[in-house]
Design an enzyme around this catalytic site. Sequence first.
Site, PDB file in Angstrom:
ATOM      1  CB  CYS A 248      -0.980  -0.030   1.163  1.00 52.30           C
ATOM      2  SG  CYS A 248      -2.414   1.039   0.908  1.00 52.30           S
ATOM      3  CG  HIS A 333      -4.271  -3.815   2.530  1.00 53.10           C
ATOM      4  ND1 HIS A 333      -3.428  -3.403   3.543  1.00 53.10           N
ATOM      5  CD2 HIS A 333      -4.770  -2.684   1.987  1.00 53.10           C
ATOM      6  CE1 HIS A 333      -3.427  -2.077   3.614  1.00 53.10           C
ATOM      7  NE2 HIS A 333      -4.224  -1.620   2.672  1.00 53.10           N
ATOM      8  CD  GLU A 335      -2.549  -6.529   5.066  1.00 54.44           C
ATOM      9  OE1 GLU A 335      -3.146  -5.461   5.240  1.00 54.44           O
ATOM     10  OE2 GLU A 335      -1.804  -6.723   4.083  1.00 54.44           O
TER      11      GLU A 335
END
Length: 372
Positions: A248, A333, A335
């Site tokens: 990001c 993202h 994650e």
Amino acid sequence: MNKKRKLVLENGAVFTGKAFGSDDASSGEVVFNTAMTGYQEMMSDPSYCGQILTLTYPLVGNYGINRDDFESITPFIKGLIVKSASVHPSHFRSRFSLDEWLKANRIPGLYGIDTRMLTRMIREHGTMKGMFAEVDEETESVLERLKQIRFPQNQVSQVSTKNRYVNPASGERIVLIDYGAKKGIVKDLISLGFEVIVVPYQTSSNEILALSPDGVMLSNGPGDPQDIPEAVRTVKQLLGQVPIFGICLGHQLLALAGGAKTEKMRFGHRGANHPVKDVRTGKVAITSQNHGYTVSPASIANSDLEITHINVNDQSVEGLRHKQVPAFSVQYHPEASPGPEDAKELFLEFQQMVHAKQTKIEISKKEGIVHA
């Protein structure tokens, strides 16, 4: 939750609904997220620092707030806007209602407005400054105050850790530069056996290398990457010294360090269903995203970078790889938290990059070659 409250946008639009959460005065950049679940992770994501978050999914708060799903200890959003706020949450992990949690963290909320209309306005005109106000307050007075407010440029300094700390493990050492890191990133690194040392955003390259890292992670974070030139310098100095993975804001910083440019988007990408294509394999992943800036595609041609991923919807740059040194990044993202976990394999790719670097060092030692 019956008191009325209004949102005033800088273009003069007024949305009147009902107040919940805190009574604190608040203003910020009004943005929207299209995810259907994960409001707890969104509200605690440091990347929303300075923003009033609008959720397009109509019913919010029905599973309450639990103790486990926070992405940071301290929330940094300036406000929350929803169509309907659940008063009586129902879930076995729930500890607080949405209203109770917002009050405890001094975050004002607004519900009962047409969030579809607000979202369409943002999509058409771009993100705007907004302010919560009492319904009987003159709109012109609120607009005058809004004109005096500027978007903050110090969000990263607000959300980054003030002191370094260690998450111990027995594997290789990763230094995570905290520009507003989500807990999910740390958790995924630890799950691979990495020891993770988290350092403040302004930590110098010399200080980072003194920790003898096997890899460096550039975290997510809020705001414009060009507001933290010191971070760009640090990343530039680390290139070639150690494997790097950026997420990001970290992706944007790697782009700037590699000679590319960034620019502000009209309304950004915030949601959990953004399709991203790996141009090397043709594979498409559904991703979680939260960003208002992007890497300029035209600027990459004369940089040290190459595009690895693109957004299927608007063709924006979603992934980069350095041509000469072990470094790569993605705009989304992997994650998740919240969102799909289609891109988790990127952490394995980083692990392989770290292992390859370590193997090369070991071979060099055996051959008596001194390696930088």
